[in-house]
Design a protein around this motif. Structure first.
Motif, PDB file in Angstrom:
ATOM      1  N   GLU A 139      23.074  73.457  47.657  1.00 47.99           N
ATOM      2  CA  GLU A 139      23.034  72.695  48.891  1.00 47.99           C
ATOM      3  C   GLU A 139      21.697  72.885  49.596  1.00 47.99           C
ATOM      4  OE1 GLU A 139      26.414  72.681  51.417  1.00 47.99           O
ATOM      5  OE2 GLU A 139      27.755  73.217  49.780  1.00 47.99           O
ATOM      6  N   LEU A 140      20.628  72.802  48.841  1.00 50.84           N
ATOM      7  CA  LEU A 140      19.302  72.936  49.415  1.00 50.84           C
ATOM      8  C   LEU A 140      18.843  71.602  49.987  1.00 50.84           C
ATOM      9  CD1 LEU A 140      17.631  75.055  46.621  1.00 50.84           C
ATOM     10  CD2 LEU A 140      18.380  75.852  48.857  1.00 50.84           C
ATOM     11  N   SER A 141      18.173  71.666  51.097  1.00 47.87           N
ATOM     12  CA  SER A 141      17.640  70.453  51.710  1.00 47.87           C
ATOM     13  C   SER A 141      16.426  69.982  50.911  1.00 47.87           C
ATOM     14  CB  SER A 141      17.224  70.738  53.151  1.00 47.87           C
ATOM     15  OG  SER A 141      16.082  71.586  53.167  1.00 47.87           O
ATOM     16  N   PRO A 142      16.066  68.709  51.049  1.00 44.33           N
ATOM     17  CA  PRO A 142      14.855  68.229  50.374  1.00 44.33           C
ATOM     18  C   PRO A 142      13.615  69.030  50.796  1.00 44.33           C
ATOM     19  CG  PRO A 142      16.152  66.382  51.161  1.00 44.33           C
ATOM     20  CD  PRO A 142      16.795  67.631  51.706  1.00 44.33           C
ATOM     21  N   GLU A 143      13.566  69.429  52.045  1.00 51.39           N
ATOM     22  CA  GLU A 143      12.422  70.216  52.521  1.00 51.39           C
ATOM     23  C   GLU A 143      12.361  71.566  51.809  1.00 51.39           C
ATOM     24  OE1 GLU A 143      14.746  68.871  54.672  1.00 51.39           O
ATOM     25  OE2 GLU A 143      13.534  67.132  55.220  1.00 51.39           O
ATOM     26  N   MET A 144      13.517  72.201  51.649  1.00 50.83           N
ATOM     27  CA  MET A 144      13.567  73.494  50.976  1.00 50.83           C
ATOM     28  C   MET A 144      13.176  73.343  49.501  1.00 50.83           C
ATOM     29  SD  MET A 144      13.981  76.715  51.183  1.00 50.83           S
ATOM     30  CE  MET A 144      14.927  77.166  52.602  1.00 50.83           C
ATOM     31  N   LEU A 145      13.672  72.304  48.855  1.00 49.92           N
ATOM     32  CA  LEU A 145      13.308  72.057  47.463  1.00 49.92           C
ATOM     33  C   LEU A 145      11.812  71.806  47.337  1.00 49.92           C
ATOM     34  CD1 LEU A 145      16.300  69.837  46.335  1.00 49.92           C
ATOM     35  CD2 LEU A 145      15.798  72.165  45.587  1.00 49.92           C
ATOM     36  N   ALA A 146      11.244  71.076  48.277  1.00 45.50           N
ATOM     37  CA  ALA A 146       9.811  70.811  48.265  1.00 45.50           C
ATOM     38  C   ALA A 146       9.028  72.104  48.409  1.00 45.50           C
ATOM     39  CB  ALA A 146       9.446  69.831  49.377  1.00 45.50           C
ATOM     40  N   GLN A 147       9.470  72.974  49.313  1.00 47.10           N
ATOM     41  CA  GLN A 147       8.794  74.253  49.501  1.00 47.10           C
ATOM     42  C   GLN A 147       8.877  75.109  48.238  1.00 47.10           C
ATOM     43  OE1 GLN A 147      10.664  75.976  52.930  1.00 47.10           O
ATOM     44  NE2 GLN A 147       9.466  74.768  54.388  1.00 47.10           N
ATOM     45  N   GLN A 148      10.051  75.135  47.619  1.00 43.75           N
ATOM     46  CA  GLN A 148      10.214  75.919  46.402  1.00 43.75           C
ATOM     47  C   GLN A 148       9.345  75.363  45.268  1.00 43.75           C
ATOM     48  OE1 GLN A 148      14.390  76.128  45.542  1.00 43.75           O
ATOM     49  NE2 GLN A 148      14.784  77.658  47.126  1.00 43.75           N
ATOM     50  N   SER A 149       9.288  74.042  45.166  1.00 47.35           N
ATOM     51  CA  SER A 149       8.451  73.416  44.145  1.00 47.35           C
ATOM     52  C   SER A 149       6.991  73.759  44.368  1.00 47.35           C
ATOM     53  CB  SER A 149       8.624  71.892  44.166  1.00 47.35           C
ATOM     54  OG  SER A 149       9.934  71.555  43.851  1.00 47.35           O
ATOM     55  N   GLN A 150       6.561  73.635  45.600  1.00 46.18           N
ATOM     56  CA  GLN A 150       5.175  73.956  45.946  1.00 46.18           C
ATOM     57  C   GLN A 150       4.862  75.412  45.612  1.00 46.18           C
ATOM     58  OE1 GLN A 150       2.911  71.676  47.546  1.00 46.18           O
ATOM     59  NE2 GLN A 150       1.391  73.212  47.032  1.00 46.18           N
ATOM     60  N   ALA A 151       5.764  76.327  45.949  1.00 42.07           N
ATOM     61  CA  ALA A 151       5.542  77.752  45.671  1.00 42.07           C
ATOM     62  C   ALA A 151       5.471  78.013  44.166  1.00 42.07           C
ATOM     63  CB  ALA A 151       6.655  78.586  46.305  1.00 42.07           C
ATOM     64  N   ALA A 152       6.355  77.390  43.403  1.00 41.80           N
ATOM     65  CA  ALA A 152       6.351  77.585  41.952  1.00 41.80           C
ATOM     66  C   ALA A 152       5.068  77.056  41.328  1.00 41.80           C
ATOM     67  CB  ALA A 152       7.570  76.905  41.326  1.00 41.80           C
ATOM     68  N   MET A 153       4.615  75.902  41.787  1.00 44.98           N
ATOM     69  CA  MET A 153       3.390  75.334  41.226  1.00 44.98           C
ATOM     70  C   MET A 153       2.167  76.141  41.644  1.00 44.98           C
ATOM     71  SD  MET A 153       4.183  71.320  41.295  1.00 44.98           S
ATOM     72  CE  MET A 153       5.473  71.320  42.518  1.00 44.98           C
ATOM     73  N   SER A 154       2.174  76.654  42.857  1.00 47.10           N
ATOM     74  CA  SER A 154       1.067  77.500  43.308  1.00 47.10           C
ATOM     75  C   SER A 154       1.009  78.786  42.476  1.00 47.10           C
ATOM     76  CB  SER A 154       1.221  77.834  44.791  1.00 47.10           C
ATOM     77  OG  SER A 154       1.093  76.668  45.564  1.00 47.10           O
ATOM     78  N   ALA A 155       2.176  79.351  42.174  1.00 44.36           N
ATOM     79  CA  ALA A 155       2.224  80.556  41.335  1.00 44.36           C
ATOM     80  C   ALA A 155       1.698  80.247  39.934  1.00 44.36           C
ATOM     81  CB  ALA A 155       3.648  81.099  41.270  1.00 44.36           C
ATOM     82  N   ALA A 156       2.078  79.120  39.383  1.00 47.58           N
ATOM     83  CA  ALA A 156       1.592  78.733  38.055  1.00 47.58           C
ATOM     84  C   ALA A 156       0.077  78.575  38.074  1.00 47.58           C
ATOM     85  CB  ALA A 156       2.264  77.443  37.601  1.00 47.58           C
ATOM     86  N   LYS A 157      -0.457  77.971  39.127  1.00 43.92           N
ATOM     87  CA  LYS A 157      -1.919  77.793  39.244  1.00 43.92           C
ATOM     88  C   LYS A 157      -2.626  79.152  39.366  1.00 43.92           C
ATOM     89  CE  LYS A 157      -4.207  74.663  40.337  1.00 43.92           C
ATOM     90  NZ  LYS A 157      -5.272  74.216  39.474  1.00 43.92           N
ATOM     91  N   ARG A 158      -2.002  80.076  40.075  1.00 44.62           N
ATOM     92  CA  ARG A 158      -2.584  81.405  40.248  1.00 44.62           C
ATOM     93  C   ARG A 158      -2.621  82.141  38.902  1.00 44.62           C
ATOM     94  NH1 ARG A 158       0.304  82.191  44.300  1.00 44.62           N
ATOM     95  NH2 ARG A 158       1.930  83.414  43.312  1.00 44.62           N
ATOM     96  N   LEU A 159      -1.560  82.001  38.120  1.00 49.34           N
ATOM     97  CA  LEU A 159      -1.469  82.697  36.836  1.00 49.34           C
ATOM     98  C   LEU A 159      -2.368  82.073  35.774  1.00 49.34           C
ATOM     99  CD1 LEU A 159       2.380  83.277  36.771  1.00 49.34           C
ATOM    100  CD2 LEU A 159       0.601  85.018  37.101  1.00 49.34           C
ATOM    101  N   GLN A 160      -2.446  80.738  35.788  1.00 51.95           N
ATOM    102  CA  GLN A 160      -3.251  80.022  34.803  1.00 51.95           C
ATOM    103  C   GLN A 160      -3.933  78.852  35.508  1.00 51.95           C
ATOM    104  OE1 GLN A 160      -0.594  79.532  31.366  1.00 51.95           O
ATOM    105  NE2 GLN A 160      -2.433  79.212  30.157  1.00 51.95           N
ATOM    106  N   PRO A 161      -5.083  79.094  36.138  1.00 48.93           N
ATOM    107  CA  PRO A 161      -5.728  78.078  36.974  1.00 48.93           C
ATOM    108  C   PRO A 161      -6.050  76.772  36.254  1.00 48.93           C
ATOM    109  CG  PRO A 161      -6.789  80.215  37.261  1.00 48.93           C
ATOM    110  CD  PRO A 161      -5.811  80.357  36.149  1.00 48.93           C
ATOM    111  N   ASP A 162      -6.315  76.821  34.974  1.00 46.90           N
ATOM    112  CA  ASP A 162      -6.696  75.612  34.243  1.00 46.90           C
ATOM    113  C   ASP A 162      -5.536  74.973  33.489  1.00 46.90           C
ATOM    114  OD1 ASP A 162      -9.309  75.851  35.124  1.00 46.90           O
ATOM    115  OD2 ASP A 162      -9.834  77.186  33.465  1.00 46.90           O
TER     116      ASP A 162
END
Length: 174
Positions: free
Chosen positions: A1-24
């Protein structure tokens, strides 16, 4: 029961972590491009982000399609159409790609080409409800063809049922 805003935040955090681990990592960059387009509605940033991914992965159909969508939102229709046509050439079995090309062609009043692409989308996937509904609307609003609009509305999906109601109302058969 996550809100769209919460899902967006989680998506953003996951993608930021992926970029941090493998920038290219092209997949992370592609995801970030879609975030710019879908979540932030920053169409110029999205186009730039898709271009950056294309520099690393030229000829990637999903990235080319991704770039076409914000181009369309920016009113850069001819560029969007060219990108969509390239994406369709690279992935000719995608009903979704053909339908997106059809929508864009319809926006610039190229009705005959749009209808051909909607029909291609439906040939590739007879269950593409959005393409069927959009083709029905094209037949209605561009050509005034009630019979043609009705003919493409096969199936029990709620969107198709609602579209049939709209066609019946236009025929004054409430």
């Amino acid at each position: 029961e996550l809100s769209p805003e919460m899902l967006a935040q989680q998506s953003q955090a996951a993608m930021s972590a992926a970029k941090r681990l493998q920038p290219d990592l092209p997949e992370a960059n592609l995801a970030m491009a879609f975030v710019a387009y879908r979540l932030h509605l920053d169409f110029n940033a999205a186009v730039a982000a898709f271009d950056a991914v294309l520099a690393a992965r030229p000829g990637d159909a999903d990235t080319i399609l991704g770039k076409a969508l914000p181009l369309r939102r920016l009113g850069r229709f001819e560029e969007s159409i060219a990108a969509l046509q390239a994406a369709v050439e690279l992935n000719p079995r995608s009903s979704y790609f053909a339908a997106e090309l059809a929508v864009t062609l319809w926006m610039v009043r190229r009705a005959a080409e749009a209808e051909a692409e909607f029909r291609r989308a439906l040939t590739l996937d007879t269950d593409n409800v959005t393409a069927a509904r959009d083709l029905s609307n094209l037949r209605l609003y561009r050509q005034g063809d009630l019979a043609g609009a009705w003919a493409v509305l096969q199936g029990d999906h709620p969107q198709l049922s609602m579209q049939r109601v709209a066609v019946l109302r236009l025929q004054r058969k409430d």
